[in-house]
Write a protein that holds these residues in place. Structure first.
Motif, PDB file in Angstrom:
ATOM      1  N   SER A   1       0.820  -1.206   0.000  1.00 50.79           N
ATOM      2  CA  SER A   1       0.000   0.000   0.000  1.00 50.79           C
ATOM      3  C   SER A   1       0.854   1.256   0.000  1.00 50.79           C
ATOM      4  O   SER A   1       1.853   1.350   0.719  1.00 50.79           O
ATOM      5  CB  SER A   1      -0.902  -0.016   1.233  1.00 50.79           C
ATOM      6  OG  SER A   1      -1.666   1.146   1.305  1.00 50.79           O
TER       7      SER A   1
ATOM      8  N   TYR B   1      -1.958  -8.163  -1.462  1.00 47.45           N
ATOM      9  CA  TYR B   1      -2.088  -6.750  -1.110  1.00 47.45           C
ATOM     10  C   TYR B   1      -2.062  -6.563   0.394  1.00 47.45           C
ATOM     11  O   TYR B   1      -2.737  -7.279   1.135  1.00 47.45           O
ATOM     12  CB  TYR B   1      -3.393  -6.187  -1.681  1.00 47.45           C
ATOM     13  CG  TYR B   1      -3.680  -4.761  -1.244  1.00 47.45           C
ATOM     14  CD1 TYR B   1      -2.774  -3.747  -1.526  1.00 47.45           C
ATOM     15  CD2 TYR B   1      -4.838  -4.444  -0.548  1.00 47.45           C
ATOM     16  CE1 TYR B   1      -3.021  -2.443  -1.112  1.00 47.45           C
ATOM     17  CE2 TYR B   1      -5.099  -3.139  -0.140  1.00 47.45           C
ATOM     18  CZ  TYR B   1      -4.181  -2.152  -0.427  1.00 47.45           C
ATOM     19  OH  TYR B   1      -4.429  -0.864  -0.013  1.00 47.45           O
TER      20      TYR B   1
ATOM     21  N   SER C   1      -3.515  -4.965   2.973  1.00 49.34           N
ATOM     22  CA  SER C   1      -4.767  -4.277   3.257  1.00 49.34           C
ATOM     23  C   SER C   1      -4.868  -3.966   4.748  1.00 49.34           C
ATOM     24  O   SER C   1      -3.851  -3.871   5.443  1.00 49.34           O
ATOM     25  CB  SER C   1      -5.933  -5.140   2.764  1.00 49.34           C
ATOM     26  OG  SER C   1      -7.147  -4.428   2.797  1.00 49.34           O
TER      27      SER C   1
ATOM     28  N   HIS D   1      -8.541   1.041   1.076  1.00 45.80           N
ATOM     29  CA  HIS D   1      -8.276  -0.400   1.098  1.00 45.80           C
ATOM     30  C   HIS D   1      -9.417  -1.215   0.481  1.00 45.80           C
ATOM     31  O   HIS D   1      -9.174  -2.146  -0.290  1.00 45.80           O
ATOM     32  CB  HIS D   1      -8.014  -0.861   2.527  1.00 45.80           C
ATOM     33  CG  HIS D   1      -6.695  -0.396   3.070  1.00 45.80           C
ATOM     34  ND1 HIS D   1      -5.498  -0.698   2.459  1.00 45.80           N
ATOM     35  CD2 HIS D   1      -6.382   0.353   4.153  1.00 45.80           C
ATOM     36  CE1 HIS D   1      -4.503  -0.168   3.159  1.00 45.80           C
ATOM     37  NE2 HIS D   1      -5.015   0.487   4.183  1.00 45.80           N
TER      38      HIS D   1
ATOM     39  N   THR E   1      -9.360  -0.817  -3.258  1.00 50.43           N
ATOM     40  CA  THR E   1      -8.250  -1.581  -3.848  1.00 50.43           C
ATOM     41  C   THR E   1      -8.601  -3.060  -3.908  1.00 50.43           C
ATOM     42  O   THR E   1      -8.360  -3.731  -4.919  1.00 50.43           O
ATOM     43  CB  THR E   1      -6.960  -1.366  -3.036  1.00 50.43           C
ATOM     44  OG1 THR E   1      -6.615   0.026  -3.058  1.00 50.43           O
ATOM     45  CG2 THR E   1      -5.809  -2.179  -3.624  1.00 50.43           C
ATOM     46  N   GLU E   2      -9.175  -3.570  -2.839  1.00 48.29           N
ATOM     47  CA  GLU E   2      -9.593  -4.976  -2.846  1.00 48.29           C
ATOM     48  C   GLU E   2     -10.618  -5.232  -3.950  1.00 48.29           C
ATOM     49  O   GLU E   2     -10.554  -6.256  -4.646  1.00 48.29           O
ATOM     50  CB  GLU E   2     -10.165  -5.367  -1.477  1.00 48.29           C
ATOM     51  CG  GLU E   2      -9.129  -5.472  -0.376  1.00 48.29           C
ATOM     52  CD  GLU E   2      -9.682  -6.162   0.867  1.00 48.29           C
ATOM     53  OE1 GLU E   2     -10.863  -6.591   0.848  1.00 48.29           O
ATOM     54  OE2 GLU E   2      -8.935  -6.272   1.865  1.00 48.29           O
TER      55      GLU E   2
ATOM     56  N   MET F   1      -5.699 -11.105   0.207  1.00 49.02           N
ATOM     57  CA  MET F   1      -5.763  -9.887   1.016  1.00 49.02           C
ATOM     58  C   MET F   1      -5.084 -10.155   2.360  1.00 49.02           C
ATOM     59  O   MET F   1      -5.519 -11.023   3.121  1.00 49.02           O
ATOM     60  CB  MET F   1      -7.208  -9.452   1.262  1.00 49.02           C
ATOM     61  CG  MET F   1      -8.108  -9.423   0.032  1.00 49.02           C
ATOM     62  SD  MET F   1      -7.444  -8.463  -1.356  1.00 49.02           S
ATOM     63  CE  MET F   1      -8.837  -8.617  -2.518  1.00 49.02           C
TER      64      MET F   1
ATOM     65  N   ARG G   1      -4.816  -8.499   5.501  1.00 45.81           N
ATOM     66  CA  ARG G   1      -5.400  -7.385   6.257  1.00 45.81           C
ATOM     67  C   ARG G   1      -4.642  -7.211   7.571  1.00 45.81           C
ATOM     68  O   ARG G   1      -4.889  -7.888   8.553  1.00 45.81           O
ATOM     69  CB  ARG G   1      -6.891  -7.626   6.492  1.00 45.81           C
ATOM     70  CG  ARG G   1      -7.713  -7.543   5.215  1.00 45.81           C
ATOM     71  CD  ARG G   1      -9.190  -7.707   5.501  1.00 45.81           C
ATOM     72  NE  ARG G   1     -10.009  -7.511   4.310  1.00 45.81           N
ATOM     73  CZ  ARG G   1     -11.327  -7.686   4.276  1.00 45.81           C
ATOM     74  NH1 ARG G   1     -11.984  -8.059   5.388  1.00 45.81           N
ATOM     75  NH2 ARG G   1     -12.002  -7.495   3.151  1.00 45.81           N
TER      76      ARG G   1
END
Length: 316
Positions: free
Chosen positions: A78, A106, A108, A125, A128-129, A141, A143
């Motif tokens: 990110s 990613y 997230s 976020h 983007t997901e 993802m 997170r």
């Protein structure tokens, strides 16, 4: 591991990117790594280690197609500019899809499924997901919870001399996580199979309020620290007095941190409202070892915190 395809890492000159690269090189994968940065000169050491260093800028989508060419997996780290990241990330996702990248990971953030979550970062976020899901490329993802490093290592020294931790997080609880554990989880996903189209909550081992963390700091360092709850306006005033901009400014750091107060105040509001009260064992599932605790981070840095409490000068 011999069948490992090439891995491209965006933002590879940042802290997360550097740690991920270190871990992957330690696994003998330097020649499998494509490292993207808008400042490739910052990665001269990586080129010397055998990595393929390439120029790429989120804000110049035309630079990204060539930058990601030849990769099988992409670690999309990110960006730091809250509020501008959706277009940046989408440019990287589109480039990866066009170049035939098969799997995007990613970094997230927890708690973003709830549309009432007030944290400003949520919007960047979740969008983007959504772009990743729409890309047709396999996704994972990661997170991440709030970094314990941000509170203990970065903000901690500034709080110790006065013995007071002012925040608008109230009695809300979260499971702060070591950034090292977040990176190790990402590396595990990059280097093992079976993670396509999965969401992992990368958190610390227990839910704690800021008051409870302050009590731990006091206990371990022997120096008093109490959490002082303030409202959102008072939190803004504190950050204004520190010279922190309300909106993000590229390459502007206060105390070594590229922060902005709109992000942090809404973050505290989300903690207070219980939106970040997420705790999982995904770090252990992915890495084979338990997530480290806030207590362990305080213990590992107690001398630094004690020195800060006594007014020792801190790095700029």
């Amino acid at each position: 591991m011999s069948a490992q395809g090439k891995i491209v890492i965006t933002g590879a000159s940042g802290q997360y990117g550097r740690q991920a690269t270190d871990m992957l090189i330690a696994q003998g994968l330097s020649e499998k790594l494509i490292l993207i940065s808008r400042s490739p000169q910052k990665l001269a050491d990586r080129a010397a280690q055998g990595c393929d260093v390439r120029y790429g800028d989120y804000d110049k989508p035309e630079t990204l197609a060539q930058a990601v060419a030849g990769a099988e997996k992409m670690l999309l780290i990110s960006g730091t500019r809250v509020g501008a990241r959706i277009a940046q990330h989408k440019a990287a996702i589109d480039a990866a899809a066009a170049a035939g990248v098969k799997h995007i990971l990613y970094t997230s953030f927890i708690g973003i499924d709830d549309p009432t979550n007030p944290a400003e970062v949520r919007h960047d976020h979740i969008e983007t997901e959504n772009a990743m899901r729409a890309s047709g490329v396999a996704w994972t993802m990661l997170r991440d919870a709030h970094y314990a490093d941000a509170m203990i290592l970065m903000a901690g020294p500034g709080m110790m001399p006065g013995g007071q931790w002012f925040s608008n997080a109230g009695d809300g609880r979260e499971a702060m996580v070591w950034r090292d554990d977040c990176v190790a989880s990402a590396v595990a996903v990059l280097t093992t199979s079976g993670h396509e189209n999965k969401i992992y909550n990368i958190t610390g081992p227990e839910l704690q309020s800021f008051g409870e963390v302050a009590a731990l700091v006091s206990e371990i360092t022997g120096c008093p620290l109490v959490h002082v709850a303030v409202d959102d306006e008072a939190q803004y005033a504190i950050f204004d007095a520190m010279g922190i901009p309300r909106r993000p400014v590229d390459d502007q750091y206060v105390g070594g941190i590229p922060w902005n107060s709109d992000d942090m105040v809404t973050f505290g509001e989300a903690i207070r409202g219980g939106y970040l009260a997420v705790c999982s064992d995904d770090v252990e599932k992915l890495t084979g070892r338990k997530a480290r605790s806030v207590r362990e981070m305080i213990e590992a840095n107690k001398d630094m915190l004690r020195a800060a409490a006594k007014g020792a000068p801190q790095p700029a």
